[in-house]
Design a protein around this motif. Structure first.
Motif, PDB file in Angstrom:
ATOM      1  N   THR A  57      10.498 -13.952   2.659  1.00 50.39           N
ATOM      2  CA  THR A  57      10.633 -13.666   3.497  1.00 50.39           C
ATOM      3  C   THR A  57      11.059 -13.688   4.789  1.00 50.39           C
ATOM      4  N   GLY A  58      11.344 -14.873   4.501  1.00 53.87           N
ATOM      5  CA  GLY A  58      11.713 -16.087   5.851  1.00 53.87           C
ATOM      6  C   GLY A  58      10.440 -16.260   6.580  1.00 53.87           C
ATOM      7  N   ASP A  59       9.120 -16.483   5.910  1.00 55.90           N
ATOM      8  CA  ASP A  59       7.895 -17.446   6.489  1.00 55.90           C
ATOM      9  C   ASP A  59       7.039 -16.169   7.212  1.00 55.90           C
ATOM     10  N   ILE A  60       7.145 -15.098   6.657  1.00 52.75           N
ATOM     11  CA  ILE A  60       6.304 -14.083   6.597  1.00 52.75           C
ATOM     12  C   ILE A  60       4.678 -14.400   6.055  1.00 52.75           C
ATOM     13  N   ASP A  61       3.733 -14.836   6.745  1.00 50.33           N
ATOM     14  CA  ASP A  61       2.660 -14.664   5.738  1.00 50.33           C
ATOM     15  C   ASP A  61       2.241 -13.789   5.616  1.00 50.33           C
ATOM     16  N   THR A  62       1.078 -13.288   4.374  1.00 51.05           N
ATOM     17  CA  THR A  62       0.824 -11.705   4.114  1.00 51.05           C
ATOM     18  C   THR A  62      -0.390 -11.918   2.996  1.00 51.05           C
ATOM     19  N   SER A  63      -1.047 -13.116   4.074  1.00 48.75           N
ATOM     20  CA  SER A  63      -2.786 -13.818   3.414  1.00 48.75           C
ATOM     21  C   SER A  63      -2.995 -11.991   3.353  1.00 48.75           C
ATOM     22  N   GLY A  64      -3.968 -12.270   2.731  1.00 49.58           N
ATOM     23  CA  GLY A  64      -5.249 -11.167   3.290  1.00 49.58           C
ATOM     24  C   GLY A  64      -3.984  -9.069   3.384  1.00 49.58           C
ATOM     25  N   TYR A  65      -2.831  -9.523   3.553  1.00 47.88           N
ATOM     26  CA  TYR A  65      -2.503  -8.334   3.303  1.00 47.88           C
ATOM     27  C   TYR A  65      -3.368  -7.468   2.711  1.00 47.88           C
ATOM     28  N   LEU A  66      -3.420  -5.698   2.483  1.00 48.54           N
ATOM     29  CA  LEU A  66      -3.152  -5.184   1.243  1.00 48.54           C
ATOM     30  C   LEU A  66      -2.211  -4.792   0.977  1.00 48.54           C
ATOM     31  N   VAL A  67      -2.340  -4.469  -0.484  1.00 49.61           N
ATOM     32  CA  VAL A  67      -0.719  -3.410  -1.449  1.00 49.61           C
ATOM     33  C   VAL A  67      -1.015  -2.195  -1.526  1.00 49.61           C
ATOM     34  N   LEU A  68      -0.166  -1.828  -0.986  1.00 48.07           N
ATOM     35  CA  LEU A  68      -0.494  -0.499  -0.942  1.00 48.07           C
ATOM     36  C   LEU A  68       0.793   0.574  -2.125  1.00 48.07           C
ATOM     37  N   ILE A  69      -0.299   2.015  -2.427  1.00 48.51           N
ATOM     38  CA  ILE A  69       1.709   2.937  -2.820  1.00 48.51           C
ATOM     39  C   ILE A  69       1.406   4.625  -2.112  1.00 48.51           C
ATOM     40  N   PRO A  70       2.769   4.178  -0.956  1.00 50.89           N
ATOM     41  CA  PRO A  70       2.621   5.481   0.187  1.00 50.89           C
ATOM     42  C   PRO A  70       2.929   6.400  -0.641  1.00 50.89           C
ATOM     43  N   ALA A  71       2.588   7.734  -0.307  1.00 46.10           N
ATOM     44  CA  ALA A  71       1.787   9.053  -1.484  1.00 46.10           C
ATOM     45  C   ALA A  71       4.706   9.408  -0.880  1.00 46.10           C
ATOM     46  N   ASP A  72       4.935   8.791   0.198  1.00 49.41           N
ATOM     47  CA  ASP A  72       6.134   9.199   0.003  1.00 49.41           C
ATOM     48  C   ASP A  72       6.913   8.154  -0.971  1.00 49.41           C
ATOM     49  N   ALA A  73       6.271   7.158  -1.382  1.00 43.77           N
ATOM     50  CA  ALA A  73       7.034   6.135  -2.576  1.00 43.77           C
ATOM     51  C   ALA A  73       7.196   7.199  -3.981  1.00 43.77           C
ATOM     52  N   VAL A  74       6.314   7.924  -4.242  1.00 36.94           N
ATOM     53  CA  VAL A  74       5.722   8.435  -5.259  1.00 36.94           C
ATOM     54  C   VAL A  74       6.459   9.541  -5.673  1.00 36.94           C
TER      55      VAL A  74
END
Length: 143
Positions: free
Chosen positions: A43-60
């Motif tokens: 991702t070009g050095d984006i630090d996602t430490s501690g980030y949530l993993v989500l499934i949005p309703a729109d994606a479903v």
């Protein structure tokens, strides 16, 4: 801004509810990012430490509408397939992707062979307000 994130039940139950009730808007929380270094590399050095993993309703809704049979081995996603989203993210091969045309947010691809099927998910990294890695779309190809 108040936001509601569904943390009740599992991803499969969430997907079933969303497909039955189109008014559901909140995303489902399926865990925390387990591999921030791998994500950072694509991702070009984006630090996602501690980030949530989500499934949005729109994606479903998107997956249900656009990723059914394609005549080339793709099958429709079932509710239980959503239980594998965090595994695909954590264990899959990560690849860079172009940013979203709509939001401009950074996206990446995760692919994982599960049995005789390839799960391919596109995720989007959200920023400062809701620090998350969110599912955008998913396709499942049989080998």
């Amino acid at each position: 801004m108040n936001r509601y994130i569904n943390a009740n039940g599992g991803a499969a139950q969430f997907a079933e509810r969303v497909l039955q009730d189109k008014s559901i808007q909140e995303p489902a929380w399926v865990g925390f990012v387990e591999n921030p270094e791998s994500i950072k590399a694509v991702t070009g050095d984006i630090d996602t430490s501690g980030y949530l993993v989500l499934i949005p309703a729109d994606a479903v809704h998107h997956i249900d509408k656009h990723h059914k049979h394609d005549g080339k081995g793709q099958r429709p996603a079932k509710a239980d397939d959503y239980n594998l989203v965090s595994r695909v993210l954590a264990e899959g091969t990560l690849l860079p992707s172009s940013p979203s045309n709509v939001t401009g947010l950074t996206r990446f691809i995760a692919e994982l062979m599960v049995g005789s099927e390839v799960f391919r998910c596109i995720f989007e990294v959200t920023g400062k307000k809701l620090r998350s890695v969110s599912l955008v779309t998913m396709s499942i190809k049989t080998k």
